[in-house]
Each structure stands twice: as structure tokens, then as C-alpha cells.
Motif scaffolding. Sequence first.
Motif, short mmCIF file in Angstrom:
data_model
loop_
_atom_site.label_atom_id
_atom_site.label_comp_id
_atom_site.label_asym_id
_atom_site.label_seq_id
_atom_site.Cartn_x
_atom_site.Cartn_y
_atom_site.Cartn_z
N UNK A 154 5.36 -1.33 -0.33
CA UNK A 154 4.56 -0.21 -1.16
C UNK A 154 3.77 -0.99 -2.19
N UNK A 155 2.72 -0.42 -2.70
CA UNK A 155 2.02 -0.98 -3.72
C UNK A 155 2.58 -1.66 -4.89
N UNK A 156 2.24 -2.80 -5.19
CA UNK A 156 2.70 -3.49 -6.10
C UNK A 156 1.64 -4.52 -6.98
N UNK B 191 -9.14 -9.27 -3.88
CA UNK B 191 -8.65 -8.60 -2.52
C UNK B 191 -7.26 -7.99 -2.87
N UNK B 192 -6.81 -6.78 -1.98
CA UNK B 192 -5.70 -6.16 -2.27
C UNK B 192 -5.79 -5.17 -0.87
N UNK B 193 -4.63 -4.44 -0.93
CA UNK B 193 -4.74 -3.33 0.06
C UNK B 193 -5.39 -2.05 -0.18
N UNK B 194 -5.38 -1.82 -1.44
CA UNK B 194 -6.08 -0.60 -2.11
C UNK B 194 -6.38 -1.04 -3.76
N UNK B 195 -7.67 -1.55 -3.67
CA UNK B 195 -8.20 -2.13 -4.82
C UNK B 195 -8.34 -1.00 -6.09
N UNK B 196 -8.81 0.02 -5.66
CA UNK B 196 -9.04 1.19 -6.79
C UNK B 196 -7.91 1.73 -7.36
N UNK B 197 -6.66 1.49 -6.55
CA UNK B 197 -5.26 1.92 -7.05
C UNK B 197 -4.64 0.98 -7.85
N UNK B 198 -5.07 0.03 -8.11
CA UNK B 198 -4.57 -1.21 -8.85
C UNK B 198 -4.22 -0.78 -10.42
N UNK C 218 0.94 -1.23 -0.11
CA UNK C 218 -0.08 0.29 -0.03
C UNK C 218 0.85 1.10 0.01
N UNK C 219 0.35 2.36 -0.62
CA UNK C 219 1.28 3.55 -0.92
C UNK C 219 0.49 4.55 -0.16
N UNK D 38 -4.80 4.04 -12.90
CA UNK D 38 -5.38 2.98 -12.44
C UNK D 38 -6.04 2.23 -13.50
N UNK D 39 -6.18 0.79 -13.29
CA UNK D 39 -6.58 -0.09 -14.35
C UNK D 39 -7.56 -1.10 -13.97
N UNK D 40 -8.33 -0.85 -12.89
CA UNK D 40 -9.30 -1.70 -12.25
C UNK D 40 -10.47 -2.04 -13.37
#
Length: 456
Positions: free
Chosen positions: A183-185, A210-217, A168-169, A225-227
Amino acid sequence: MKTLPTEIVTPKAQYSFVSLGCPKNTVDSERMLGLLQLDGYQLVPNPKDADFVVVNTCGFIEDARAESYNAIDEMIALKRAGAIRGIIVSGCLAERQKEQLLHERPDIDALVGVFGTEEVTRVADRLLGNLQEQRLIFKPAPIRALSDAHRLRITPPHFAYLKISEGCDRLCTFCDIPRMRGKHASKTIEHILEEAEKLAADGVKEINLVSQDTTYYGMDIYGEPKLAELLDRLNQIEGIQWIRLLYFYPMYIDQALIDVIRDSHRIVPYIDMPLQHINDAVLKRMARKVTRQQTESLICKLRDEIPALTLRTTMLVGFPGETDSQFNELLDFVETTRFERLGVFSYSHEEATPSAALDGAIDEHVKEQRRTQLMLAQQDIVTSRNESLIGSRIAVMVDLPVPDEDHVWVARSHADAPDIDCLVFLTSTEQNLVPGDIVTAEIVASQGYDLIGVPV
């Protein structure tokens, strides 16, 4: 605590596994289980029948750490009694405490950090070979998210978690996850699609992203963002019937993302979006970088554009400096907004986080009072909603038969994530339901947070 059974031929040794924490940790556990299986180790359900035990821990807040410590101590007691030879501790608590954990509990044979899990078979080999000189396996967070292929899944066959990114960033002042998980990866879209197709081929009907910050994918590898694009591609995979969205941060939710959620025939209208609070001053101290006005506008837009949307959120009470007035503002917001699903946590003092240095600590009994008050308000909201559903017909996914009950099954609607939300109990003497079936149920009653229905 989960202890997990399987079988493999000509085992090198027997081991048992304890998996704790969030769905992201569940995926990590499944990856380690898969690696150990590939290397010839046999998983047994009872630790007393094992040569060694792996405990994959959670270290997020004090309650989670206490659960992890208790699990470790249970295994230490077995080791001292001669029931097992060794203990491997992995996951967030290991990453957070490092040498301190080994110093406090020297009976632990090896510590494996969050990003050392790929080494679990080597650690097991060394443990069984009585090689003690390297007991710590910690690696830096990777630039790209690690593969979760070759998992041995511990969820029921019909649903699975699919991790799309790691770390997560965000720098929320109450959270230590960036320090523990880096950091977000993001994984690439192609990598995620490959994992999803494998899950579909294995009979998975429901994927929970699932992720720590899905919209930041995708921001780290694609520059934006590419969600929305990922979801559009996932929606085309045959066999998957439900795609569920967890861990939305209330940023980077644009029209393209809303459109793909609304128009998809596989993405269920469910968004888990932890908000933490609504008072602007508290949000600023939390470093959430959103305001009340932005939050309310987003909620209105989501509900206006996505029919039958279930919004789940999480609130944090008792944050340092939270006044009675600020809490009452939060309470009023919850009562007015009427979230379909809501969880509440009391603030946990975490020494390594910026919030630990903030003034205005709240007494524990005040935190608990506020948490109880918020949950009672939500209970009234859910009770009212459930009563309004009596007589209606909804689609539900069957999870399992109720043990020791004839013709009764546990199911979930699109509004209910596994192991988190409410249940729908189905009764029928005419149908033999199978886990993974999606059936239409007529709701005939409600019981607390849960519903009771009959397949039609």
C-alpha cells in the motif's frame, strides 16, 4: 542491463550488480549498493571478476520479466562454469514469484523481496559462509516508506532520482504493483528534504521525483495530499537547479499544486501523467476512476496555467474488450491533444490481476497494429514540434560527451527526462562543456525525435 563499478578499501569480497526496471527500482539498487559498500564489499564491473552477483529484477509486465529471467540465466551460466560462487536475486520478480522462482532456477542462492533489501549484507555474508538454510528473505510492506539514505548512486553525478513514497492504493485492474510493493507509504517531508539536501551537497543539479502515485503523496501520514507543500520546500534548496515531476495520477491536482509548479524557479514545466486510455468504457474496466471529460478539463487547465508545459503520458492499447471504435477514439484524442511526449504499451496479460478474468481478449497482432498506429501518429506530432523549434533558443542540461566524437555532447531540455525522452546533441569547437552544465542552445536541426543545437 547495468553493471556498475566503484572501489573500497580492504574488501570482504568482490561482487557485481545488475539493476533492471524503473527509476524506483534504481533507487532500491542504489540503497543495496550503499549497504554493501558500508559493510566492506567491493563492487566490480565484470561479473566474471566477482565472488557473487546481485540481480535486482523487474516483474511488472512480460517483457520486463523476460529481461530479468535472461539476466538471471546469464549469471547461472557463469556459476555453472565456475566463474562466480553465488547469485542473489532481489526486487519485484523475486517478490512476485517467490518460491516458484527458486524451484524453477535452483542455482539461485537467495531471493530477497522488495522489502527485504535492508538484509542484503546479511544475505551476502551467509552466502559466502556457505549457510544455505535460509534462502528466502521476504518482509511485509512497511507502514512508513523505508529510508534511501547512504545510497551508492549509479546515475551520473549531476542528476538523481528521489523516491518520495512507496507502494500504491490504486486498484487498476491491469496492474500488479500493489501486490508486489504494498500500500501507499509516504516519507515525511523532513525526511525527503534531508535526502534532497544531501543530494545537492553531492553535486546533484537535477532531482527527478518518483513514486507510484506522486499526487497522492502525504495522504497516509498527513490526512491530505501534501505534494504542493513538499515542492515549495524543495524549491528552497540551494544547488538544485531542476526538479522534475514523474508519475502523476490524474487526481488530486489542485490549484495550490498548479501554482507552485508555475511559480517555482526550480521546478521545470514537465509533468509525466500516465493516462492509459481516454474512452470512458475502457477507463471504467481499467478502474481508473477518471473520465474523458475530467481528463480533458485537467489538460486544458494545466496548459492554460503553466507556461511552456511539457506533458508526457503513457497509453495502453489492446486492453480486454477494447473495440476498434474505442481505439479510434484514443487515436483521435492523441492526434488532437498533441502530447509533447508519449509512450505506448500493449496490454500484457497478468494472471494475478483482475483484468486477467475479463472477456474480450485482443489478438497479439491487433495489439501490435494499434500500438504501431498510435506511435506513428505521435511521431508526426514530435517531428512537427521539432521542426518548429529550429532557430529557437532553449536551455539544456549537458549529460555527457559523445564517445569517439570530438566536440559533441549529449544534452536534454526541460522537456526530456533522463533515459526516457528525447535528446539534444550539442556541437561546439569553442566551448568545453561539462556534464551538469545548463547552457542556452540554438536549435539548428532535428533528427528523428532528437534535436541538434549549438551553445550560444
